[in-house]
Design an enzyme around this catalytic site. Structure first.
Site, PDB file in Angstrom:
ATOM      1  N   ALA A  57       0.983  -1.280  -0.074  1.00  0.00           N
ATOM      2  CA  ALA A  57       0.255   0.124  -0.052  1.00  0.00           C
ATOM      3  C   ALA A  57       0.837   1.318   0.209  1.00  0.00           C
ATOM      4  O   ALA A  57       0.557   2.315  -0.699  1.00  0.00           O
ATOM      5  CB  ALA A  57      -1.225  -0.102   1.185  1.00  0.00           C
ATOM      6  N   ARG A  93      -5.617   0.199  -8.794  1.00  0.00           N
ATOM      7  CA  ARG A  93      -5.812  -0.840  -7.954  1.00  0.00           C
ATOM      8  C   ARG A  93      -6.775  -0.368  -7.362  1.00  0.00           C
ATOM      9  O   ARG A  93      -6.253   1.027  -6.442  1.00  0.00           O
ATOM     10  CB  ARG A  93      -4.323  -1.755  -6.778  1.00  0.00           C
ATOM     11  CG  ARG A  93      -3.403  -1.614  -7.998  1.00  0.00           C
ATOM     12  CD  ARG A  93      -2.723  -3.175  -7.392  1.00  0.00           C
ATOM     13  NE  ARG A  93      -2.858  -4.387  -6.693  1.00  0.00           N
ATOM     14  CZ  ARG A  93      -2.485  -4.482  -5.586  1.00  0.00           C
ATOM     15  NH1 ARG A  93      -1.338  -4.408  -5.081  1.00  0.00           N
ATOM     16  NH2 ARG A  93      -3.260  -5.853  -5.506  1.00  0.00           N
ATOM     17  N   ASP A 237      -3.890  -2.264   3.924  1.00  0.00           N
ATOM     18  CA  ASP A 237      -4.392  -1.779   3.109  1.00  0.00           C
ATOM     19  C   ASP A 237      -5.147  -0.289   2.718  1.00  0.00           C
ATOM     20  O   ASP A 237      -5.603   0.451   2.422  1.00  0.00           O
ATOM     21  CB  ASP A 237      -4.452  -2.293   1.589  1.00  0.00           C
ATOM     22  CG  ASP A 237      -3.215  -2.755   1.816  1.00  0.00           C
ATOM     23  OD1 ASP A 237      -2.874  -4.688   1.771  1.00  0.00           O
ATOM     24  OD2 ASP A 237      -2.469  -2.671   0.657  1.00  0.00           O
ATOM     25  N   LYS A 248      -3.850  -8.013   3.194  1.00  0.00           N
ATOM     26  CA  LYS A 248      -3.910  -9.355   2.336  1.00  0.00           C
ATOM     27  C   LYS A 248      -4.850 -10.176   2.659  1.00  0.00           C
ATOM     28  O   LYS A 248      -4.882 -11.056   3.607  1.00  0.00           O
ATOM     29  CB  LYS A 248      -2.622  -9.650   2.128  1.00  0.00           C
ATOM     30  CG  LYS A 248      -2.279 -10.677   1.719  1.00  0.00           C
ATOM     31  CD  LYS A 248      -2.422 -11.576   0.087  1.00  0.00           C
ATOM     32  CE  LYS A 248      -1.617  -9.724  -0.736  1.00  0.00           C
ATOM     33  NZ  LYS A 248      -2.689  -9.683  -2.392  1.00  0.00           N
TER      34      LYS A 248
HETATM   35  O1  MRU Z   1      -1.375  -6.905  -3.117  1.00  0.00           O
HETATM   36  P1  MRU Z   1      -0.202  -6.803  -2.373  1.00  0.00           P
HETATM   37  O2  MRU Z   1       0.876  -7.442  -2.875  1.00  0.00           O
HETATM   38  O3  MRU Z   1       0.054  -5.259  -3.045  1.00  0.00           O
HETATM   39  O4  MRU Z   1      -0.771  -6.345  -0.957  1.00  0.00           O
HETATM   40  C1  MRU Z   1      -0.036  -5.933  -0.004  1.00  0.00           C
HETATM   41  C2  MRU Z   1      -0.587  -6.320   1.749  1.00  0.00           C
HETATM   42  O5  MRU Z   1      -1.214  -6.986   1.799  1.00  0.00           O
HETATM   43  C3  MRU Z   1       0.214  -6.216   2.434  1.00  0.00           C
HETATM   44  O6  MRU Z   1      -0.108  -6.892   3.677  1.00  0.00           O
HETATM   45  C4  MRU Z   1       0.139  -3.792   2.366  1.00  0.00           C
HETATM   46  O7  MRU Z   1       0.005  -3.341   1.280  1.00  0.00           O
HETATM   47  C5  MRU Z   1       0.780  -3.468   3.413  1.00  0.00           C
HETATM   48  S1  MRU Z   1       2.249  -3.054   2.974  1.00  0.00           S
HETATM   49  C6  MRU Z   1       3.034  -2.404   4.102  1.00  0.00           C
END
Ligand code: MRU
Length: 342
Positions: A57, A93, A237, A248
């Site tokens: 994120a 996204r 996120d 995630k």
């Molecule tokens: O699909 P992604 O790899 O962008 O998902 C990322 C995550 O879910 C992370 O846990 C979240 O963005 C926090 S990153 C500091």
């Protein structure tokens, strides 16, 4: 390079901007290959975010801010065209609010300036990047201080330098906790289907010289039953006003398991991940990606004809399962109230 970035403290700088071009390490190819993409057009930036060249994120927020600078260089004084570019960037996204947050901040900055000045916008993008580096440092300290010496931790996805501007959110806490001797055991979920854990988190922890074990998600219950894990530590996120956490896919399952086994759940995220406009998690858009990702992760070239797969890539953990949320402004506990940080 960002002048604030210090590799000995902040890890690996995965997003670099030279004033005209954005340089991104291609996270689709790690750890097999450390390949860099160099991008000088906004469509390239949008595609890099959508295709997960860059992900996490805070990292996609920072990338979008630099994307807005690149767009301004191409658009010249065409403010309406630039706004159109911003709308497309923000839509690259749907779940991580940091993306919309960063784009909105760039838009407001330009409107306050009263003109499209790419150099001034570059300064604003760099301030966003620097603030994230500093937020990561603060969260690593505050989060690791919550952990009792000798603890085992389990993390999910990738939340380190590849996902942020600096040392990371959850992974920053884990690195700081391991270095200060509080964390004795580190476990990382492989994180299907995209394998952010076994590919990216493992790459970062190995670079940091820390010992760790990767597990399949299905091993989390047995691991917790063994007593090896005292904290589940993840990023986010988007965090709703009531503390519901979108992160995630699989995070929710870990939070349920943690509660069942008497482990605690810590969520680590900068203020740019808080979404005060979202009263609770029910309104958060959950990205669904190509089901082919699931088949490919299993090495299946030709899935059974006519049978679908479901590939939501985030889920929402209810606030009641989260023991604390760490931001750069401190450690919050239920019932969550982030209003003093507005
Ligand atoms: O699909 P992604 O790899 O962008 O998902 C990322 C995550 O879910 C992370 O846990 C979240 O963005 C926090 S990153 C500091």
């Amino acid at each position: 390079m960002n002048p604030l970035f210090d590799e000995s403290v902040d890890g690996f700088q995965a997003v670099r901007f030279d004033g005209r071009r954005l340089h991104l390490i291609d996270q689709r190819r790690l750890p097999a290959s450390e390949t860099w993409l160099s991008i000088a057009d906004v469509d390239g930036v949008i595609q890099a975010i959508a295709d997960l060249v860059v992900r996490g994120a805070p990292a996609i927020g920072i990338t979008a801010a630099y994307g807005a600078v690149i767009a301004a260089r191409v658009r010249g004084s065409d403010l309406a065209g630039w706004m159109d570019d911003l709308a497309r960037l923000a839509a690259a996204r749907p779940t991580a609010v940091n993306l919309v947050w960063a784009v909105e901040r760039m838009r407001k900055f330009a409107l306050e300036q009263g003109e499209l000045d790419a150099d001034a916008l570059a300064g604003e993008a760099q301030r966003i990047h620097r603030a994230d580096i500093e937020a990561n440092r603060a969260m690593a300290q505050a989060g690791s201080a919550q952990i009792e010496p000798g603890s085992g931790v389990l993390t999910h996805c990738n939340t380190g330098s590849l996902a942020t501007g600096g040392i990371g959110t959850a992974l920053g806490v884990i690195v700081a906790g391991a270095r200060s001797g509080r964390i004795a055991r580190i476990y990382a979920d492989e994180t299907r289907p995209w394998l952010q854990g076994s590919r990216l988190t493992a790459w970062e922890l190995a670079r940091a010289g820390l010992d760790f074990r990767v597990i399949v998600e299905g091993a989390a219950a047995a691991l917790m039953a063994s007593g090896a894990v005292q904290w589940v530590i993840t990023g986010a996120d988007r965090i709703a006003a009531n503390g519901d956490v979108a992160n995630k896919i699989g995070t929710y399952a870990l939070a349920v398991l943690a509660r069942h086994h008497g482990a605690k759940m810590m969520v680590v995220a900068p203020g740019s991940t808080l979404d005060p406009s979202m009263p609770d998690g029910s309104g958060i858009t959950i990205e669904e990606r190509d089901p082919g990702e699931i088949w490919r992760a299993a090495g299946i070239e030709t899935p059974p004809a006519g049978h679908a797969a479901w590939n939501p890539v985030f889920d929402v953990t209810p606030a009641g399962l989260v023991d604390c949320i760490v931001t750069e402004n401190g450690v919050f506990r239920p019932p969550y109230d982030f209003s003093q940080t507005d």
